[in-house]
Every structure is written in structure tokens, then in C-alpha cells.
Write a protein that holds these residues in place. Structure first.
Motif, short mmCIF file in Angstrom:
data_model
loop_
_atom_site.label_atom_id
_atom_site.label_comp_id
_atom_site.label_asym_id
_atom_site.label_seq_id
_atom_site.Cartn_x
_atom_site.Cartn_y
_atom_site.Cartn_z
N GLY A 175 36.61 50.85 37.98
CA GLY A 175 38.09 50.01 38.36
C GLY A 175 37.93 49.98 39.95
N LEU A 176 37.11 50.54 40.54
CA LEU A 176 36.51 50.78 42.32
C LEU A 176 37.34 49.14 43.00
N GLN A 177 37.01 48.10 42.19
CA GLN A 177 37.51 47.22 43.20
C GLN A 177 38.52 46.50 42.77
N ASN A 178 39.22 45.56 43.82
CA ASN A 178 40.85 44.52 42.45
C ASN A 178 40.04 43.47 42.20
N ALA A 179 41.18 42.80 41.24
CA ALA A 179 40.53 42.22 39.91
C ALA A 179 41.03 40.27 41.24
N TYR A 231 42.62 33.35 45.66
CA TYR A 231 41.82 34.59 44.58
C TYR A 231 43.26 35.58 44.72
N ALA A 232 43.15 36.31 42.99
CA ALA A 232 44.41 36.74 42.88
C ALA A 232 44.79 38.32 43.91
N ALA A 233 44.07 38.96 43.85
CA ALA A 233 44.38 40.44 44.48
C ALA A 233 44.11 40.00 45.98
N THR A 234 43.66 38.85 46.78
CA THR A 234 43.70 38.50 48.08
C THR A 234 45.00 38.49 48.70
N LEU A 235 45.05 37.26 47.09
CA LEU A 235 46.60 36.69 47.97
C LEU A 235 47.84 37.32 47.78
N ALA A 236 47.81 38.66 47.09
CA ALA A 236 48.68 39.27 46.41
C ALA A 236 49.09 40.17 47.58
N GLU A 237 48.14 40.80 48.37
CA GLU A 237 47.94 41.84 49.30
C GLU A 237 48.54 41.41 50.46
N PHE A 238 47.85 39.42 51.15
CA PHE A 238 48.53 39.47 51.62
C PHE A 238 50.31 38.88 51.57
N LEU A 239 50.83 38.37 50.89
CA LEU A 239 51.79 38.05 50.73
C LEU A 239 52.68 39.32 50.22
N SER A 271 45.22 45.76 41.65
CA SER A 271 44.42 46.82 40.80
C SER A 271 43.19 46.10 39.83
N SER A 272 42.12 47.28 40.10
CA SER A 272 41.09 46.41 39.12
C SER A 272 41.64 45.92 38.43
N ASP A 273 43.02 45.56 37.24
CA ASP A 273 43.61 44.59 35.89
C ASP A 273 43.98 43.06 36.55
N THR A 274 43.61 42.85 35.68
CA THR A 274 43.99 40.88 36.22
C THR A 274 45.38 41.06 35.90
N THR A 275 45.96 41.31 34.83
CA THR A 275 47.10 40.82 34.25
C THR A 275 48.28 41.15 35.61
N GLU A 276 48.04 43.17 35.72
CA GLU A 276 48.89 42.98 36.45
C GLU A 276 49.19 42.73 38.17
N ALA A 281 46.92 29.86 35.28
CA ALA A 281 45.92 30.68 34.61
C ALA A 281 44.78 31.14 35.78
N PRO A 282 45.03 32.73 35.61
CA PRO A 282 44.05 33.06 35.88
C PRO A 282 42.19 32.96 35.59
N SER A 283 41.19 32.44 36.15
CA SER A 283 40.11 32.64 35.47
C SER A 283 38.81 33.57 35.48
N ASP A 284 38.06 33.72 34.82
CA ASP A 284 37.07 34.65 34.09
C ASP A 284 36.79 35.05 35.98
N ALA A 285 36.16 34.15 36.62
CA ALA A 285 35.07 34.54 37.56
C ALA A 285 35.94 35.17 39.02
N GLN A 286 35.99 35.87 39.22
CA GLN A 286 35.68 36.84 40.29
C GLN A 286 34.83 36.60 40.54
N ASP A 287 35.67 36.65 43.21
CA ASP A 287 34.45 36.91 43.40
C ASP A 287 35.30 38.05 44.75
N GLN A 288 33.98 39.13 44.31
CA GLN A 288 35.18 40.08 44.97
C GLN A 288 33.76 40.70 45.72
N ASN A 289 34.09 42.29 46.00
CA ASN A 289 32.35 43.17 46.82
C ASN A 289 31.67 43.70 45.05
N ALA A 290 31.21 43.51 45.67
CA ALA A 290 29.79 44.64 44.16
C ALA A 290 28.46 44.71 44.97
#
Length: 334
Positions: free
Chosen positions: A62-66, A194-202, A216-221, A239-248
Motif C-alpha cells: 500500500g505505498l500508493q494512495n487509493a 480521483y478519490a485520493a487526489t481530490l481528498a488531499e486537494f480539499l 491512504s491506500s484504503d479505498t473505504t477510508e 460510488a467509487p469504481s474499482d478503476a484506479q489511475d495512480q502511480n505504479a
């Protein structure tokens, strides 16, 4: 390869705290290519293996955020129209990263229009609305950021809503600083986010640049934190999709097969003397080289700096063992 989200993934507000530092090819020093063992890790040096197909290694620690794709909706519009979010959720429920990769390949590599790729996807997935009159007389404006994946996702939302009778306008508005105020004011109704990016922006807008990260790497949290921040910003979310666009991080399929590795942990436990390809700021970014060494204990003996669009080719050509990519990049399609 597209450079569409490097500013979103490598510089997510409030998460990546260190300033960019330029690297250069070979700036990590280390192994001179003679390679029987890695002195620092006591592991056999695994030389790069050239190949046409890249494979992303699972981020098992879980290095990358969700950064799951999620519809962001003007809260008042969602309240006024109870049919809106469930229709958007039908897209989320159908979409995973492999399907997003295929959509990006259709647009970015096969040169289909976003509208045509979206139409084919909706037909294949059976996403047409069951009630073609649910949105009759209702107008919706969907915003898209100025990169192709966002345009394709906006077209998915638009065409599903049109199948329910909505009148839909899609506008490419630019970056988050431009489209988010329009979403909050109701000038636009929906934006693919994108959940994590927008969460940190806000988070940083509310709590300042030094705010403790909420993603975090936990989608629910992460979505729970995003939802809470959205309430005060006039936003709600589907609802969040299972699709992620993140660093890999990717290696060639040939390398993965030769060394029997599928996760970043397995690579760290199997191979030393690794050559990492990444953008110039990678050696200073906690989600890039420092994350691989600190979280996984990976033995990286050389860093090679490339423009983002050239990293995948460096790995394919056997110049680097592993490279930073975007998890939904169309070139990852098999």
C-alpha cells in the motif's frame, strides 16, 4: 505514453511534501553492470530484460494512495434529482483498472474518439438506462479535465445519462483549480474525479498545505474522508469504481516471468542491483524512489531520469529494470 496526470499523481496536494529535485541518468550510482550480486542487499543482481509488454507489479504494502475513479456531483443537483447518482454509479460498478486501460488504449493508441470508445463500452457492458424517460426535461453539464482519460470518463457518464433521457452537455474545462469552483457553484453538475487526489486537494484547501494527509491506500477510508470534506464544499459523490489511475511500477513481462515476481515485495526479496527509471523528481518523492526503498527495502543501485512519456520505453528496451508508470495507461494493455 500520456503525461496527462503527472501533476495529479506525483504532486497531489498535501501528500507529496518535498520539492522536486532533478535527477540525471545514472544519478543513483551503484552497480557498473558487471552484476553477480548486490553488495548492499546480499541479493543476486537481476539485470533488465527487454520486452514489448509491461506488467505492473502489485503494490502489496500500500505505498500508493487509493486514486479510484469516482463521480463528483454538485450536492444540490444530486438532492434535486434522485435519479442522477444511481445512473452514474452504474458506470462505477462496471469499471475496473483493466477496463480503463482498454478504454485509454482505444483513445490514445488506436485513435478512436472518446465518444466512440465510450459508446462501444456502454454497449458491451449493457449500461443503457432501463428507464429511457427518467431524465426527460432535465439538463446536466458534465465537466472534464484537459486530458484524454477524463474526457472518456465524461463521455461514459454523458452517454449513460442520455440513454435515460437527459439533455447533456460535456465541457472540457481545464485543471481542478478551474473546474472545481464551477462544480461547487452548480455551473457544472458532474466531474469524473480521483478519490485520493481530490481528498488531499480539499484537505489542503481547508487545513493548509501542512495538513496531515487524509488519503491512504484504503479505498473505504479515503472515500470516507473525501465525503466528509465534500459536505462543507457543496459536493457529494457516487460510488467509487474499482478503476484506479495512480502511480505504479512496471517491469517487462519477460523479466517478471524469468524471476517469478508479481508484487513489489517479491521483487525486493528476489533481486538486488535494480535500475529504476522515473521522472527527474523521483529521487525526492515519497511515492517514488524513497517509497520503494523505505516501504519495500528495495535495492536500487541506479536511477535513470526520463521525461514521463519515455519511462515505459526505457524499461521495454532493457535500459532499466523497473519504471514508474500510470496504472491505467493504455500501453499496458496486453
Amino acid at each position: 505514453m500520456r503525461t496527462r496526470r503527472t501533476t495529479l499523481t506525483l504532486a497531489a496536494a498535501g501528500v507529496l511534501l518535498l520539492a522536486a529535485a532533478c535527477g540525471s541518468p545514472g544519478s543513483g550510482g551503484g552497480d557498473d553492470g558487471g552484476g553477480t550480486s548486490s553488495a548492499s542487499a546480499g541479493l543476486s543482481t537481476c539485470e533488465p530484460v527487454a520486452g514489448d509488454q509491461l506488467v505492473v507489479l502489485t503494490d502489496d504494502k500500500g505505498l500508493q494512495n487509493a486514486d479510484n475513479v469516482i463521480p463528483a456531483v454538485n450536492a444540490q443537483a444530486a438532492t434535486d434529482d434522485p435519479d442522477l447518482v444511481p445512473l452514474l454509479d452504474s458506470v462505477s460498478e462496471s469499471l475496473d483498472t483493466s477496463k480503463l486501460i482498454a478504454l485509454n488504449k482505444a483513445v490514445d493508441i488506436d485513435r478512436q474518439t472518446a465518444a466512440d470508445a465510450a459508446a462501444a463500452y456502454i454497449q458491451d457492458e449493457g449500461l443503457e438506462a432501463s428507464d429511457p424517460t427518467a431524465g426527460s426535461g432535465k439538463d446536466v453539464t458534465i465537466g472534464a479535465a484537459n486530458f484524454s482519460e477524463s474526457s472518456t470518463l465524461a463521455e461514459l457518464y454523458a452517454q449513460v445519462l442520455r440513454s435515460a433521457g437527459y439533455t447533456v452537455n460535456v465541457q472540457t474545462i481545464g485543471n481542478r483549480e478551474t473546474y472545481l469552483p464551477a462544480l461547487q457553484s452548480g455551473e457544472i453538475t458532474v466531474v469524473p474525479e480521483y478519490a485520493a487526489t481530490l481528498a488531499e486537494f480539499l484537505n489542503t484547501k481547508v487545513n493548509g498545505d501542512g495538513a496531515s494527509p487524509v488519503a491512504s491506500s484504503d479505498t473505504t477510508e479515503t472515500v470516507a474522508a473525501l465525503t466528509a470534506l465534500g459536505q462543507d464544499a457543496g459536493l457529494t459523490f457516487g460510488a467509487p469504481s474499482d478503476a484506479q489511475d495512480q502511480n505504479a511500477f512496471a517491469v517487462t513481462q519477460e523479466f517478471a516471468d524469468e524471476h517469478d515476481v508479481a508484487t513489489l515485495s517479491e521483487l525486493a526479496e528476489t533481486c538486488g542491483g535494480l535500475i529504476l527509471a522515473g521522472p527527474p523528481e523521483c529521487p525526492e518523492r515519497p511515492f517514488c524512489e524513497p517509497g520503494l526503498t523505505d516501504t519495500y527495502g528495495m535495492d536500487i543501485t541506479e536511477f535513470q531520469s526520463y521525461d514521463f512519456g519515455l519511462i515505459g520505453d526505457a524499461v521495454r528496451q532493457g535500459k532499466a529494470t523497473i519504471g514508474l508508470v500510470l496504472s491505467s495507461d493504455g500501453s499496458l494493455a496486453s
